[in-house]
Design a protein around this motif. Structure first.
Motif, PDB file in Angstrom:
ATOM      1  N   MET A   1       0.848  -1.181   0.000  1.00 21.39           N
ATOM      2  CA  MET A   1       0.000   0.000   0.000  1.00 21.39           C
ATOM      3  C   MET A   1       0.885   1.233   0.000  1.00 21.39           C
ATOM      4  O   MET A   1       1.895   1.286   0.680  1.00 21.39           O
ATOM      5  CB  MET A   1      -0.895  -0.039   1.233  1.00 21.39           C
ATOM      6  CG  MET A   1      -1.794   1.169   1.441  1.00 21.39           C
ATOM      7  SD  MET A   1      -2.870   1.719   0.098  1.00 21.39           S
ATOM      8  CE  MET A   1      -3.804   0.279  -0.270  1.00 21.39           C
ATOM      9  N   ASP A   2       0.473   2.178  -0.738  1.00 21.47           N
ATOM     10  CA  ASP A   2       1.203   3.428  -0.860  1.00 21.47           C
ATOM     11  C   ASP A   2       1.012   4.274   0.402  1.00 21.47           C
ATOM     12  O   ASP A   2      -0.099   4.710   0.705  1.00 21.47           O
ATOM     13  CB  ASP A   2       0.692   4.180  -2.089  1.00 21.47           C
ATOM     14  CG  ASP A   2       1.434   5.476  -2.352  1.00 21.47           C
ATOM     15  OD1 ASP A   2       2.494   5.696  -1.736  1.00 21.47           O
ATOM     16  OD2 ASP A   2       0.951   6.255  -3.182  1.00 21.47           O
ATOM     17  N   GLU A   3       2.094   4.494   1.125  1.00 18.51           N
ATOM     18  CA  GLU A   3       2.029   5.289   2.354  1.00 18.51           C
ATOM     19  C   GLU A   3       1.524   6.703   2.089  1.00 18.51           C
ATOM     20  O   GLU A   3       0.838   7.284   2.922  1.00 18.51           O
ATOM     21  CB  GLU A   3       3.393   5.350   3.035  1.00 18.51           C
ATOM     22  CG  GLU A   3       3.700   4.138   3.845  1.00 18.51           C
ATOM     23  CD  GLU A   3       4.785   4.386   4.874  1.00 18.51           C
ATOM     24  OE1 GLU A   3       5.124   5.540   5.162  1.00 18.51           O
ATOM     25  OE2 GLU A   3       5.285   3.392   5.396  1.00 18.51           O
ATOM     26  N   LYS A   4       1.894   7.248   0.953  1.00 20.53           N
ATOM     27  CA  LYS A   4       1.472   8.614   0.604  1.00 20.53           C
ATOM     28  C   LYS A   4      -0.055   8.686   0.517  1.00 20.53           C
ATOM     29  O   LYS A   4      -0.659   9.676   0.939  1.00 20.53           O
ATOM     30  CB  LYS A   4       2.122   9.032  -0.718  1.00 20.53           C
ATOM     31  CG  LYS A   4       2.150  10.498  -0.914  1.00 20.53           C
ATOM     32  CD  LYS A   4       3.064  11.158   0.109  1.00 20.53           C
ATOM     33  CE  LYS A   4       3.253  12.613  -0.226  1.00 20.53           C
ATOM     34  NZ  LYS A   4       3.723  13.369   0.916  1.00 20.53           N
ATOM     35  N   LYS A   5      -0.680   7.635  -0.018  1.00 17.24           N
ATOM     36  CA  LYS A   5      -2.140   7.602  -0.127  1.00 17.24           C
ATOM     37  C   LYS A   5      -2.772   7.611   1.263  1.00 17.24           C
ATOM     38  O   LYS A   5      -3.700   8.377   1.517  1.00 17.24           O
ATOM     39  CB  LYS A   5      -2.595   6.353  -0.898  1.00 17.24           C
ATOM     40  CG  LYS A   5      -4.090   6.241  -1.028  1.00 17.24           C
ATOM     41  CD  LYS A   5      -4.505   5.015  -1.815  1.00 17.24           C
ATOM     42  CE  LYS A   5      -6.009   4.903  -1.927  1.00 17.24           C
ATOM     43  NZ  LYS A   5      -6.434   3.719  -2.653  1.00 17.24           N
ATOM     44  N   ILE A   6      -2.243   6.794   2.161  1.00 14.09           N
ATOM     45  CA  ILE A   6      -2.780   6.756   3.527  1.00 14.09           C
ATOM     46  C   ILE A   6      -2.539   8.094   4.216  1.00 14.09           C
ATOM     47  O   ILE A   6      -3.421   8.615   4.903  1.00 14.09           O
ATOM     48  CB  ILE A   6      -2.175   5.589   4.329  1.00 14.09           C
ATOM     49  CG1 ILE A   6      -2.590   4.258   3.707  1.00 14.09           C
ATOM     50  CG2 ILE A   6      -2.628   5.653   5.788  1.00 14.09           C
ATOM     51  CD1 ILE A   6      -1.920   3.046   4.315  1.00 14.09           C
ATOM     52  N   GLU A   7      -1.368   8.655   4.023  1.00 17.19           N
ATOM     53  CA  GLU A   7      -1.065   9.963   4.615  1.00 17.19           C
ATOM     54  C   GLU A   7      -2.077  11.015   4.159  1.00 17.19           C
ATOM     55  O   GLU A   7      -2.609  11.784   4.968  1.00 17.19           O
ATOM     56  CB  GLU A   7       0.346  10.403   4.234  1.00 17.19           C
ATOM     57  CG  GLU A   7       0.738  11.747   4.786  1.00 17.19           C
ATOM     58  CD  GLU A   7       2.137  12.185   4.355  1.00 17.19           C
ATOM     59  OE1 GLU A   7       2.502  13.319   4.695  1.00 17.19           O
ATOM     60  OE2 GLU A   7       2.852  11.409   3.695  1.00 17.19           O
TER      61      GLU A   7
END
Length: 58
Positions: A1-7
């Motif tokens: 999962m893309d951390e930037k998306k969760i951020e």
């Protein structure tokens, strides 16, 4: 999962230092993110998960 998306999602949902388990479940469902990805992000970034249901998040 893309951390930037969760951020980005956490910023939109105004999650900073603490999130409740029901909030984490709702975010995961709303955005199609695995609960384990939410948990991993929180652990990595020092975000506390409160009111945990069934011990799903550690």
């Amino acid at each position: 999962m893309d951390e930037k998306k969760i951020e980005t999602i956490f910023e939109q949902e105004k999650v900073a230092k603490v999130i409740t388990c029901p909030q984490a479940f709702a975010i995961a469902e709303k955005h199609g993110i695995p609960k384990t990805a939410i948990s991993g992000y929180c652990n990595t970034h020092g975000i506390k998960i409160r009111a945990c249901q069934l011990g799903c998040f550690k």
